[in-house]
Design a protein around this motif. Structure first.
Motif, short mmCIF file in Angstrom:
data_model
loop_
_atom_site.label_atom_id
_atom_site.label_comp_id
_atom_site.label_asym_id
_atom_site.label_seq_id
_atom_site.Cartn_x
_atom_site.Cartn_y
_atom_site.Cartn_z
N ILE A 17 0.85 -1.20 0.00
CA ILE A 17 0.00 0.00 0.00
C ILE A 17 0.88 1.25 0.00
N GLY A 18 1.96 1.18 0.77
CA GLY A 18 2.83 2.34 0.88
C GLY A 18 3.70 2.56 -0.35
N LEU A 19 4.21 1.47 -0.91
CA LEU A 19 5.16 1.60 -2.01
C LEU A 19 4.48 1.89 -3.35
N ALA A 20 3.23 1.45 -3.50
CA ALA A 20 2.58 1.54 -4.81
C ALA A 20 2.57 2.96 -5.38
N PRO A 21 2.19 4.00 -4.59
CA PRO A 21 2.23 5.35 -5.16
C PRO A 21 3.65 5.76 -5.55
N LEU A 22 4.63 5.31 -4.77
CA LEU A 22 6.01 5.67 -5.08
C LEU A 22 6.41 5.09 -6.44
N PHE A 23 6.00 3.83 -6.68
CA PHE A 23 6.30 3.19 -7.96
C PHE A 23 5.66 3.97 -9.10
N ALA A 24 4.39 4.37 -8.87
CA ALA A 24 3.69 5.14 -9.90
C ALA A 24 4.42 6.46 -10.14
N GLY A 25 4.89 7.08 -9.05
CA GLY A 25 5.63 8.33 -9.16
C GLY A 25 6.92 8.14 -9.96
N TRP A 26 7.59 7.03 -9.70
CA TRP A 26 8.83 6.73 -10.41
C TRP A 26 8.59 6.56 -11.90
N VAL A 27 7.53 5.82 -12.25
CA VAL A 27 7.21 5.63 -13.67
C VAL A 27 6.90 6.98 -14.31
N GLY A 28 6.13 7.81 -13.59
CA GLY A 28 5.80 9.12 -14.13
C GLY A 28 7.03 9.97 -14.35
N GLN A 29 7.97 9.91 -13.38
CA GLN A 29 9.20 10.69 -13.48
C GLN A 29 10.04 10.23 -14.69
N CYS A 30 10.15 8.89 -14.83
CA CYS A 30 10.92 8.35 -15.96
C CYS A 30 10.30 8.80 -17.28
N ARG A 31 8.99 8.72 -17.33
CA ARG A 31 8.30 9.12 -18.57
C ARG A 31 8.59 10.56 -18.91
N ALA A 32 8.50 11.41 -17.89
CA ALA A 32 8.72 12.84 -18.13
C ALA A 32 10.15 13.08 -18.61
N LEU A 33 11.11 12.42 -17.97
CA LEU A 33 12.51 12.60 -18.35
C LEU A 33 12.73 12.15 -19.79
N LEU A 34 12.14 10.98 -20.13
CA LEU A 34 12.33 10.47 -21.49
C LEU A 34 11.66 11.34 -22.53
#
Lengths: 317, 671
Positions: A17-34
């Motif tokens: 429950i705690g990590l899931a938003p972080l993972f989503a945030g990470w994917v979003g960050q990677c997408r933005a960078l790319l």
């Protein structure tokens, strides 16, 4: 020491429950960078949750009890799914209650409640989203089941922890051809089920192309928060299923010790980081399919999984 | 009389209960038009008898029970009726009793309007139908079996044509009667083969007779065709989507929930009990037919626009799943894999039981909806969850169960079926061990499509805006109707929560038929049919987990949430003008399926042109089997009979000539 196992079980749920938003945030960050955009913070999903939980909820005049209850059911289904996927340890009491077939059932429960809730208010976009979601769903669900069947047949069990143990105890690392088929099919299912490109775009608000977003249009505040959280949990769960089937290294198998869990945690975070980056890369590199090309994409996933099954059965003798 | 009553008390009690049903039916004729008499007294009485039948069935499933046989002093001279109660009969009696009780109590509230047939007569037909189904299950000789089978077909025919003033209903009834007799012919011929030249029509004699492989194969094929026609196996299914919508809803529930199961019973009785172990192609044939039926049924269900036709096609799908399971039983039996055969048979039995519960529930719910709104077409319903909360809640349970969602009962049988498929690589045959496991893919696809169908059914009927303004005054079901619906919904929940109990009960039948049982779990809360480390599921703990997490989430959100709720107009991306016609219609919701599986359907479509003053959209989807198989046969028959009609010139002298010529011909033959 039995109670310790239950504590770890609770810990695994809370960790997901705690990590899931972080993972989503990470994917979003990677997408933005790319994509050459300036990236949002890694903690953006938590901010979204905080914002939504502070807002006043608006409900459509005609919304029924099903509409209000569905977010809780969807969220609970995803938490239960997290409880039976061996993301950190294989000592999971919940994994005996529900095996991997029931896991597919949990995803189906969440999908059906989401679709029904979307039809409840009776708006044009809601029903359209529900219809499209069910169209995607009826192809991804059997495809996921067939991917799991590949693993079931290999390990002779439908329990996910036992599958992990089976893979880890094999002395040499051999690439099973059937698993290669299954892995490709699984990635395709993951993309479709989590409303990712090329099937759906999680950031879209273009009315005519959206699927998942169309279903959540009428939700706001706490209900929307739960649904968003559940969809992040779903992505997290799918990633963990992928690790369980194809890359189980690092998962604590023999008993539960704090050291083993810590190691498993490190491995999980590392795997998630790689998987998130890969997902972002894939999404950046692919364009959205026309809606009626989506069934072709998913039929291919289904057939690949079945082909994997056939390959396994052919090579068995 | 007293001797056999003492020797076989359960059978005697059962026969008494069946006679009770007939008596209740007969009492209906005392006041044929008295709605109150029939509804308040007779139907509840029938429901009580149903519970009694279920209780007697439970007795026969106890471990200490020994098979009871009775020869009745009824029937033709030298051809008495034989009755037998064993575990298989007992299981189907429980099914009949439990679901029948729910349907009867619902009917008590339903038939208050007195539609079509007079209520008293309807009550007679209804209870004769129930009694004949019980006798089909109890029969121990081909003679009694066929008598009960035909009584069942006839009484249900009259029930289907309750609204006999409508021509389309008479047409549907005729098609049903015709197909019922094609099926009965197959069964009759099958029994003709089974006695093996001994001309003894008791089932005991048939068990004892040894058939040559060719004749055994023919008997199996005849049974598959005969019982398959009744069960709705594709391509013999055409009567089912016509007859089910024509009948009043409780009758549809009985036909779909119970009568189709008697066909499953017959197929199990013939293929597992009367016939000895057959070659593997029997099982493969049943498996292939089952998988095809399941997929065909569910794809057609997805494009229906009439809620009862949709459920009828969904019944075809479920029969397909059951038939596929029977195929697995037969394959495992051929290779003497008894435990696996027992596992497959348990899946078959539990799915038959589950289908009786949830399909009856949904058909009854459509009955309540039709009474409240007068509408059967999905295009004119919608939003009933707000007007009929009870029916909507029960129908939700039924819909989720039929979609195979855990922790309800539909999941249990589908889980067992998938577990069986997972074990199928153990078949010691070079090709079957590769091909049979792939059947799981079809099962998975059919199950997922069932979810689609149920979202469509529930979403269009109960959710959204009212598609007609008249729906705003719809009223919820009466109390008796709610009790009936609640009873069946409770069954769905209980079987889902205690699957091991169902597996144990089915184990008695599998012990008797294939000589093994699936493995017992460590306690009633756990289901581990193969081995604990291979597969385990606990319905009860699943329920507990789901309720706990949902509850905790709800409480936490309530505790920490600072905002409040406000009711407002729907957002819908800011479009201010919304009408109920903007929602997906039933056609619209089925459109992706129509698009994807296009070649399977025969589609006729009329799309309006821009210049039309009153634009109308019409689409008709026809069954290709109807067009390709049945219509040519019908045309051929028509042509042959037209030729024959020349004989019927209408002149007396010509007819006398026919008689004279026939006489001459017979005399020549004799001489």
């Amino acid at each position: 020491m039995t109670w310790a196992v239950y504590l770890w079980q609770l810990g695994v749920c809370l960790c997901a429950i705690g990590l899931a938003p972080l993972f989503a945030g990470w994917v979003g960050q990677c997408r933005a960078l790319l994509q050459n955009r300036s990236a949002p913070s890694l903690w953006q999903p938590y901010r979204v949750l905080r914002k939504l939980f502070h807002k006043e909820a608006t409900l459509a005049n005609d919304a029924s009890w099903l509409f209000r209850g569905a977010p809780y059911v969807v969220f609970a289904a995803m938490v239960l799914a997290a409880a039976i996927i061996p993301s950190l340890t294989t000592e999971l009491p919940a994994a005996r209650v529900a095996d991997a077939i029931a896991l597919v059932g949990l995803f189906a429960t969440a999908r059906m409640f989401m679709a029904l809730a979307a039809m409840d208010v009776g708006t044009a976009f809601g029903t359209m989203g529900a219809r499209r979601e069910m169209m995607i769903g009826f192809l991804t669900e059997p495809a996921l089941l067939m991917v799991l069947f590949n693993a079931f047949l290999m390990a002779g069990t439908t329990a996910l922890p036992a599958i992990v143990q089976n893979t880890l105890t094999q002395s040499q690392v051999t690439l099973h051809p059937s698993l290669a088929f299954a892995a490709v099919a699984f990635v395709m299912v993951l993309l479709a089920e989590n409303a990712r490109l090329p099937i759906d775009n999680p950031t879209t608000h273009l009315e005519l192309t959206m699927i998942h977003e169309a279903m959540t249009l009428e939700y706001s505040a706490r209900h929307l928060a739960l649904i968003e959280w559940a969809s992040w949990l779903k992505l997290f769960n799918y990633a963990c299923i992928g690790f369980t089937l194809f890359a189980p290294w690092g998962i604590a198998t023999h008993g539960v010790s704090p050291g083993g869990i810590a190691l498993a945690m490190l491995a999980l975070v590392a795997k998630l980081a790689v998987a998130g980056a890969a997902l972002a890369l894939f999404e950046t590199a692919s364009a959205k399919l026309r809606l009626f090309r989506a069934p072709e994409f998913l039929t291919m996933a289904f057939l690949l999984a079945v082909l994997g099954l056939l390959v396994h059965l052919l090579l068995k003798g | 009389m007293n001797e056999w009553a003492a020797a076989s008390p359960t059978v005697t009690a059962l026969l008494g209960l069946v006679a009770g049903w007939l008596l209740v039916g007969g009492l209906g004729l005392v006041r044929p038009t008295g709605v109150g008499w029939v509804a308040r007294v007779l139907f509840p009485l029938g429901a009580l008898i149903g519970l009694g039948v279920a209780a007697a069935g439970v007795v026969s499933l106890m471990p200490a029970f020994a098979t009871q046989q009775v020869v009745l002093p009824l029937g033709l001279p030298d051809l008495p009726f034989h009755v037998r109660l064993d575990a298989l009969s007992g299981f189907f009696l429980v099914l009949l009793g439990v679901a029948g009780a729910g349907i009867s109590i619902f009917s008590a509230g339903y038939f208050r309007a007195g539609e079509g047939t007079a209520p008293g007569l309807l009550c007679l037909q209804y209870h004769v139908f129930l009694a004949s189904m019980a006798m089909v299950v109890l029969a121990d000789d081909a003679y009694l079996f066929m008598v009960a089978w035909e009584t069942m077909a006839l009484s249900s025919y009259f029930l289907v044509t309750t609204q006999h003033r409508l021509p389309e209903i008479r047409r549907a009834g005729f098609l049903y009667l015709l197909m019922a007799h094609v099926g009965a012919l197959g069964i009759l011929l099958c029994f003709g083969v089974l006695h093996g030249g001994s001309w003894q029509m008791t089932f005991d004699a048939m068990r004892a007779s040894t058939l040559a492989p060719l004749w055994a194969g023919i008997a199996f094929l005849l049974a598959l065709v005969g019982f398959g026609t009744k069960a709705g196996m594709v391509p013999l299914h055409v009567w089912l989507p016509e007859a089910h919508p024509a009948a009043p809803s409780p009758v549809s529930a009985m036909m779909s929930g119970l009568m189709l199961k008697t066909a499953i019973y017959g197929l199990l009785r013939v293929s597992l009990d009367l016939l000895s172990v057959g070659p593997w192609w029997w099982g493969v044939l049943a498996l292939v037919m089952g998988l095809f039926t399941a997929l065909y049924g569910v794809i057609f269900a997805a494009v229906q626009t009439d809620m009862k036709r949709l459920l009828a096609y969904s019944s075809i799908e479920n029969i397909g799943l059951i038939l596929a399971g029977i195929g697995l039983v037969l394959i495992f039996r051929t290779f003497d894999l008894r435990v696996l055969a027992a596992l497959a048979l348990a899946a078959v039995l539990i799915h038959a039981f589950n289908h009786a519960l949830f399909k009856s529930l949904l058909f009854l719910a459509t009955g309540s909806v039709m009474h409240a709104t007068g509408e059967r077409s999905l295009g004119k319903l919608g939003g009933l969850i707000r007007r009929m909360p009870w029916v909507a809640a029960f129908a939700l349970i039924g819909s989720l169960a039929i979609a195979g969602l855990p922790p309800l009962n539909g999941f249990v049988s589908e889980w067992l079926l998938l577990q069986t498929f997972l074990q199928s690589p153990h078949i010691p045959h070079a090709f079957l061990d590769m091909i049979v496991p792939l059947g799981a893919a079809v099962i998975a696809l059919a199950a997922a499509l069932a979810g689609y169908v149920m979202v469509k059914f529930y979403g269009v009927v109960f959710l959204g805006q009212h598609r007609e303004s008249s729906l705003a005054t719809a009223r919820d079901a009466s109390r008796l109707e709610r009790i009936g619906l609640g009873w069946l919904a409770l069954g769905c929940v209980l079987v889902g929560a205690f699957p091991q109990v169902a597996l144990d009960v089915a184990g008695r039948v599998t012990q008797a038929l294939v000589g093994a049982t699936a493995q017992r779990g460590p306690s009633p809360w756990w289901m581990t049919p193969t081995a604990a480390n291979q597969a385990s599921y606990s319905g009860l703990w699943y329920w507990a987990g789901l309720l706990l997490v949902t509850g905790v989430t709800f409480l936490l959100v309530r505790r920490f949430y600072r905002g409040r709720s406000r009711r407002t107009a729907p957002w819908d991306c800011g479009y201010p003008w919304q009408t109920p016609r903007m929602q997906d219609s039933a056609e619209g919701f089925g459109q992706p399926i129509r698009h994807l599986f296009g070649p399977i359907f025969k589609i006729e479509r009329e799309v309006p042109r821009p210049s039309d003053v009153a634009p109308a959209y019409r689409i008709e989807i026809e069954d290709r089997f109807w067009v390709a198989c049945y219509q040519p046969i019908g045309r051929l028959l028509q042509r042959v009979t037209e030729r024959m009609a020349v004989l019927q010139g209408g002149r007396l002298s010509v007819y006398l000539l026919y008689s004279f010529l026939t006489l001459i011909f017979l005399l020549v033959c004799v001489l």
